[in-house]
Design a protein around this motif. Structure first.
Motif, short mmCIF file in Angstrom:
data_model
loop_
_atom_site.label_atom_id
_atom_site.label_comp_id
_atom_site.label_asym_id
_atom_site.label_seq_id
_atom_site.Cartn_x
_atom_site.Cartn_y
_atom_site.Cartn_z
N TYR A 260 -16.58 26.70 71.63
CA TYR A 260 -17.71 27.25 70.89
C TYR A 260 -18.06 28.63 71.47
CZ TYR A 260 -22.05 26.66 68.12
OH TYR A 260 -23.05 26.78 67.20
N SER B 148 -17.25 21.54 68.53
CA SER B 148 -18.45 20.73 68.78
C SER B 148 -18.36 19.98 70.10
CB SER B 148 -18.64 19.74 67.63
OG SER B 148 -19.61 18.77 67.94
N SER C 140 -10.71 22.19 63.96
CA SER C 140 -11.25 23.31 64.73
C SER C 140 -12.75 23.16 64.94
CB SER C 140 -10.94 24.62 64.01
OG SER C 140 -11.54 25.71 64.67
N GLU C 141 -13.47 22.76 63.89
CA GLU C 141 -14.91 22.60 64.01
C GLU C 141 -15.26 21.43 64.93
OE1 GLU C 141 -17.46 24.70 62.36
OE2 GLU C 141 -15.59 25.81 62.58
N GLY D 197 -19.81 30.50 59.19
CA GLY D 197 -19.25 30.64 60.53
C GLY D 197 -20.33 30.82 61.58
N ASN E 291 -22.03 25.59 63.56
CA ASN E 291 -20.69 25.24 63.13
C ASN E 291 -20.81 24.37 61.87
OD1 ASN E 291 -21.77 22.94 64.25
ND2 ASN E 291 -20.23 22.69 65.83
N ALA E 292 -19.77 23.69 61.49
CA ALA E 292 -19.82 22.82 60.30
C ALA E 292 -18.95 21.60 60.57
CB ALA E 292 -19.35 23.56 59.06
N VAL E 293 -19.56 20.57 61.15
CA VAL E 293 -18.85 19.36 61.54
C VAL E 293 -19.14 18.26 60.53
CG1 VAL E 293 -18.57 17.62 63.35
CG2 VAL E 293 -19.10 19.98 63.97
N MET F 23 -9.21 23.38 59.54
CA MET F 23 -10.59 23.83 59.73
C MET F 23 -11.43 22.71 60.31
SD MET F 23 -13.91 23.62 58.36
CE MET F 23 -13.84 23.24 56.62
N GLY G 214 -24.59 20.99 61.28
CA GLY G 214 -24.53 22.31 61.88
C GLY G 214 -25.20 22.28 63.24
N ARG H 33 -15.63 31.48 70.50
CA ARG H 33 -15.84 32.00 69.15
C ARG H 33 -17.02 32.98 69.11
NH1 ARG H 33 -15.40 26.21 66.04
NH2 ARG H 33 -13.30 25.69 66.78
#
Length: 397
Positions: A322, A316, A311-312, A253, A269-271, A308, A224, A325
């Motif tokens: 980023y 990043s 997108s993440e 999110g 985020n969630a990479v 998803m 994150g 959003r």
């Protein structure tokens, strides 16, 4: 007195050690591989004390979050640690998100979140967050922010003063259940316990393998990443501004959070991380990555969530994406308001052999050994309630 070993010096492991020590229920030894407690998930998050808005009623997350919030609040008061109820707005930016927002409201009320309100007037949203954009929101005024590292250090001090031992730089390399005893090799020494509890976070499945437990669930690390608002622009956010979460994913999110020291973070985020402790793109473990790629659930997860994931990843790599959003919620935000990247965190997300990401807390028993297999957010909020639950359900001490 019963000898209890605890693997992991994050907030859950330390909370358990403290609870056992205060009860004088056990002789407690914590084994932590790093040079300090709270080194990983506990010390790399936005410091939110969740009120229970999101979690499915009846789950462990819902029950323990509700109890844990009160316990964190009371501990902070007792120890004179910062605890600031800045409140949270979960914001629907357009009408397509209203059904999901209604579900958030239903869950919040079912979970007895205190003083939660549904706001359907933009003017009401802006009374709480003057810079926010949205068509409706759910407001949780008692959602708070804290310093979880400071809380963990304070609890660790209670453990030491109560006679418990916290051994740092003590990585566990072997576990053997030998009759009534559990023998643990750590830091070049062998320890013998009557009971062992594994609260190893990012390494929980690796320690489970040492125990001989089933391979599933496995930990899939997600990094994150945060940006910090320029100090001159922190007035854009009074408390917390969150999106309506996608119910398909266990992530909330990108959001805005005002911390206890006045800074405002945007994220995370969630990479997918390339190492269990992969806090940067250049932190790569070939072994960790390969084991994730060949996991039986990998293909299923990729088919379901590749959009998803892409997108993440692009968010990043490209600041503009980023920013776009984040700006949906705060239109006054400017690109250079995202002043610098903050320290990233890595979430220990458990996933099954079928590719499903586990949503609830997961605890497993193997003889004298208790394994906490999945304890992502809100585990920090719930930490002391998790400790009580483990003591009661697993008959520790």
């Amino acid at each position: 007195m019963v000898r209890v070993g605890i693997v992991g010096g994050g907030i859950v492991g330390i909370a358990l050690a403290r609870a056992l020590t205060l009860r004088q229920a056990a002789e407690v030894t914590v084994l932590e591989k790093e040079s300090r407690v709270a080194s990983h998930q506990t010390g790399h998050n936005s410091g939110v004390v969740h009120a229970g808005v999101y979690y499915a009623p009846g789950t462990l997350k819902a029950e323990l979050c509700r109890r844990g919030r009160i316990m964190v609040r009371d501990l902070c008061r007792e120890k004179s640690l910062p605890y600031d109820e800045v409140g949270k707005l979960v914001v629907a930016t357009d009408e397509s998100e209203l059904p999901a927002l209604a579900e958030i409201e239903r869950r919040a009320r079912s979970n007895d979140v205190p003083d939660v309100r549904r706001l359907d007037d933009v003017a009401l949203l802006r009374e709480i967050e003057p810079s926010v954009a949205g068509v409706a929101a759910v407001h949780s005024p008692h959602t708070a922010v804290v310093d979880y590292s400071a809380i963990t250090e304070a609890m660790a001090q209670d453990v030491r003063e109560g006679g418990g031992e916290i051994r740092l730089r003590s990585e566990v390399t072997a576990v053997v259940a030998d009759g009534p005893d559990v023998r643990v090799v750590s830091g070049g020494r062998e320890f013998t316990f009557d009971q062992l509890v594994v609260c190893a976070g990012l390494q929980s499945d690796a320690v489970a393998a040492l125990v001989g437990a089933q391979r599933s669930p496995r930990i899939l690390p997600f990094r994150g990443e945060y940006w910090t608002l320029d100090r001159t622009r922190t007035g854009l956010v009074r408390g917390m501004i969150y999106p309506v979460p996608d119910p398909r994913f266990p992530f909330l999110g990108v959001h805005f959070t005002r911390g206890v020291y006045g800074d405002v973070h945007v994220g995370p985020n969630a990479v997918p991380a390339l190492a269990r402790e992969g806090y940067r793109w250049r932190d790569v473990s070939v072994r960790d990555t390969w084991e994730s790629l060949v996991w039986p659930g990998a293909a299923s997860l990729a088919r379901q969530h590749w959009r998803m994931g892409m997108s993440e990843i692009t968010g990043s790599l490209f600041k503009r994406l980023y920013f776009d959003r984040a700006r949906r919620f705060v239109p006054e935000l400017r690109m250079n308001d995202l002043a610098h990247r903050s320290a990233a965190g890595v979430r220990a997300q458990a996933w099954g052999a079928d590719g499903a990401l586990l949503d609830d807390f997961a605890i497993e028993r193997a003889g004298q050994i208790t394994l906490v297999r999945n304890a992502p957010s809100p585990a920090a909020t719930s930490s002391m309630a998790i400790a009580d639950y483990l003591i009661q359900q697993e008959h520790l001490g």
